[in-house]
Design a protein around this motif. Structure first.
Motif, mmCIF file in Angstrom:
data_model
loop_
_atom_site.group_PDB
_atom_site.id
_atom_site.type_symbol
_atom_site.label_atom_id
_atom_site.label_comp_id
_atom_site.label_asym_id
_atom_site.label_seq_id
_atom_site.Cartn_x
_atom_site.Cartn_y
_atom_site.Cartn_z
ATOM 1 N N PRO A 24 0.839 -1.201 0.000
ATOM 2 C CA PRO A 24 0.000 0.000 0.000
ATOM 3 C C PRO A 24 0.876 1.254 0.000
ATOM 4 C CG PRO A 24 -0.671 -1.527 1.746
ATOM 5 C CD PRO A 24 0.620 -2.043 1.175
ATOM 6 N N ASP A 25 0.370 2.319 -0.598
ATOM 7 C CA ASP A 25 1.145 3.559 -0.679
ATOM 8 C C ASP A 25 1.559 4.069 0.701
ATOM 9 O OD1 ASP A 25 1.113 3.567 -3.413
ATOM 10 O OD2 ASP A 25 -0.516 5.039 -3.593
ATOM 11 N N GLU A 26 0.705 3.895 1.709
ATOM 12 C CA GLU A 26 1.045 4.363 3.060
ATOM 13 C C GLU A 26 2.269 3.632 3.601
ATOM 14 O OE1 GLU A 26 -2.167 2.960 2.486
ATOM 15 O OE2 GLU A 26 -2.881 4.906 1.810
ATOM 16 N N VAL A 27 2.357 2.344 3.317
ATOM 17 C CA VAL A 27 3.501 1.552 3.784
ATOM 18 C C VAL A 27 4.749 1.938 2.996
ATOM 19 C CG1 VAL A 27 4.416 -0.776 4.123
ATOM 20 C CG2 VAL A 27 1.987 -0.324 4.515
ATOM 21 N N LYS A 28 4.611 2.109 1.688
ATOM 22 C CA LYS A 28 5.747 2.544 0.867
ATOM 23 C C LYS A 28 6.290 3.864 1.416
ATOM 24 C CE LYS A 28 4.107 0.783 -3.593
ATOM 25 N NZ LYS A 28 3.656 1.204 -4.931
ATOM 26 N N ALA A 29 5.386 4.788 1.704
ATOM 27 C CA ALA A 29 5.802 6.104 2.193
ATOM 28 C C ALA A 29 6.520 5.983 3.527
ATOM 29 C CB ALA A 29 4.582 7.014 2.326
ATOM 30 N N ARG A 30 6.026 5.116 4.384
ATOM 31 C CA ARG A 30 6.671 4.931 5.693
ATOM 32 C C ARG A 30 8.077 4.347 5.543
ATOM 33 N NH1 ARG A 30 3.914 1.131 9.987
ATOM 34 N NH2 ARG A 30 5.884 0.261 10.641
ATOM 35 N N VAL A 31 8.221 3.397 4.632
ATOM 36 C CA VAL A 31 9.530 2.778 4.389
ATOM 37 C C VAL A 31 10.490 3.816 3.799
ATOM 38 C CG1 VAL A 31 10.753 0.994 3.079
ATOM 39 C CG2 VAL A 31 8.561 0.458 4.163
ATOM 40 N N VAL A 32 10.011 4.613 2.846
ATOM 41 C CA VAL A 32 10.850 5.666 2.262
ATOM 42 C C VAL A 32 11.268 6.664 3.336
ATOM 43 C CG1 VAL A 32 10.873 7.625 0.663
ATOM 44 C CG2 VAL A 32 9.967 5.433 -0.080
ATOM 45 N N ALA A 33 10.341 7.034 4.222
ATOM 46 C CA ALA A 33 10.654 7.993 5.283
ATOM 47 C C ALA A 33 11.771 7.461 6.181
ATOM 48 C CB ALA A 33 9.407 8.302 6.106
ATOM 49 N N GLU A 34 11.812 6.154 6.389
ATOM 50 C CA GLU A 34 12.887 5.571 7.200
ATOM 51 C C GLU A 34 14.255 5.793 6.565
ATOM 52 O OE1 GLU A 34 12.577 1.607 8.817
ATOM 53 O OE2 GLU A 34 10.382 1.795 8.888
ATOM 54 N N THR A 35 14.311 5.844 5.237
ATOM 55 C CA THR A 35 15.606 6.046 4.576
ATOM 56 C C THR A 35 16.110 7.471 4.763
ATOM 57 O OG1 THR A 35 14.693 6.728 2.421
ATOM 58 C CG2 THR A 35 15.022 4.354 2.784
ATOM 59 N N LEU A 36 15.236 8.380 5.213
ATOM 60 C CA LEU A 36 15.629 9.775 5.394
ATOM 61 C C LEU A 36 16.115 10.071 6.806
ATOM 62 C CD1 LEU A 36 12.643 11.400 3.476
ATOM 63 C CD2 LEU A 36 14.911 10.807 2.597
ATOM 64 N N LEU A 37 16.019 9.093 7.695
ATOM 65 C CA LEU A 37 16.475 9.289 9.066
ATOM 66 C C LEU A 37 18.001 9.311 9.105
ATOM 67 C CD1 LEU A 37 13.994 6.914 10.903
ATOM 68 C CD2 LEU A 37 13.925 9.414 10.807
ATOM 69 N N PRO A 38 18.574 10.052 10.043
ATOM 70 C CA PRO A 38 20.040 10.109 10.144
ATOM 71 C C PRO A 38 20.646 8.716 10.310
ATOM 72 C CG PRO A 38 19.018 11.731 11.597
ATOM 73 C CD PRO A 38 17.912 10.875 11.055
ATOM 74 N N GLY A 39 21.648 8.437 9.525
ATOM 75 C CA GLY A 39 22.372 7.169 9.610
ATOM 76 C C GLY A 39 21.750 6.030 8.819
ATOM 77 N N ALA A 40 20.546 6.228 8.305
ATOM 78 C CA ALA A 40 19.885 5.167 7.545
ATOM 79 C C ALA A 40 20.423 5.136 6.118
ATOM 80 C CB ALA A 40 18.380 5.388 7.531
ATOM 81 N N THR A 41 20.450 3.943 5.542
ATOM 82 C CA THR A 41 20.828 3.799 4.142
ATOM 83 C C THR A 41 19.726 3.039 3.422
ATOM 84 O OG1 THR A 41 21.958 1.682 4.471
ATOM 85 C CG2 THR A 41 23.293 3.682 4.726
ATOM 86 N N VAL A 42 19.668 3.209 2.125
ATOM 87 C CA VAL A 42 18.674 2.487 1.329
ATOM 88 C C VAL A 42 18.895 0.987 1.510
ATOM 89 C CG1 VAL A 42 17.912 1.964 -1.024
ATOM 90 C CG2 VAL A 42 18.308 4.333 -0.336
ATOM 91 N N ASN A 43 20.139 0.546 1.488
ATOM 92 C CA ASN A 43 20.430 -0.884 1.618
ATOM 93 C C ASN A 43 19.966 -1.445 2.960
ATOM 94 O OD1 ASN A 43 21.524 -1.165 -0.917
ATOM 95 N ND2 ASN A 43 23.613 -0.781 -0.241
#
Length: 134
Positions: A24-43
Motif C-alpha cells: 500500500p502507498d502508506e507503507v511505501k511512504a513509511r519505508v521511504v521515510a525511514e531512509t531519510l532518518l540520520p544514519g539510515a541507508t537504502v540498503n
C-alpha cells in the motif's frame, strides 16, 4: 517470534502465493521515510523489509516526484543546553526592562526577545532557522 510474512501482513502488505507483494502507498511512504532518518541507508532499510534496494530507490523517486506522500517524521522539538555568557556584541538591556516573562535568543549580533508564552515548537523552529546545530 514473528515471521517476515506476518510482520509485512500486519503492515497491510498483501503477499501472494507466488511470493509477489502488493505494498500500500502508506507503507511505501513509511519505508521511504525511514531512509531519510540520520544514519539510515537504502540498503539497510531494504534489508529490514526484505526488499531489493533498487525497488526502494524507485519508491524514493516517486516521493521526489510528488507521487508518494511521505508521513511527517517524528521531529519533536528537543531542549538544547542553555549557556549564559557575557557578550560584547549584544547591547546591554537595562534592568528595569528585564523580565522573567521573556525568552532571549542570541545569534551573533542578533538578539531576539520572545514572550514566555511562545511554544517550545516555535522556539525550536526559530533556532533551526538561525542555523543552530540540531
Amino acid at each position: 517470534m514473528e515471521t517476515m510474512t506476518e510482520f509485512l501482513s500486519s503492515l497491510g502488505v498483501v503477499i501472494y502465493e507466488d511470493g509477489r507483494r502488493r505494498w500500500p502507498d502508506e507503507v511505501k511512504a513509511r519505508v521511504v521515510a525511514e531512509t531519510l532518518l540520520p544514519g539510515a541507508t537504502v540498503n539497510s532499510v531494504a534489508a529490514k523489509y526484505e526488499l531489493r534496494p533498487n525497488h526502494l530507490s524507485e519508491w524514493r523517486r516517486l516521493a521526489r516526484d510528488g507521487k508518494l506522500v511521505l508521513p511527517a517524521l517524528d521531529d519533536e522539538p528537543s531542549f538544547a543546553p542553555l549557556v549564559l555568557c557575557a557578550s560584547e556584541r549584544v547591547p546591554a538591556v537595562p534592568e528595569d526592562t528585564m523580565s522573567a516573562e521573556r525568552i532571549e535568543i542570541v545569534s551573533g549580533a542578533v538578539l531576539l526577545r520572545l514572550d514566555a508564552a511562545t511554544s517550545a515548537t516555535r522556539v525550536a523552529e526559530i533556532v533551526r532557522a538561525l542555523g543552530a546545530p540540531a
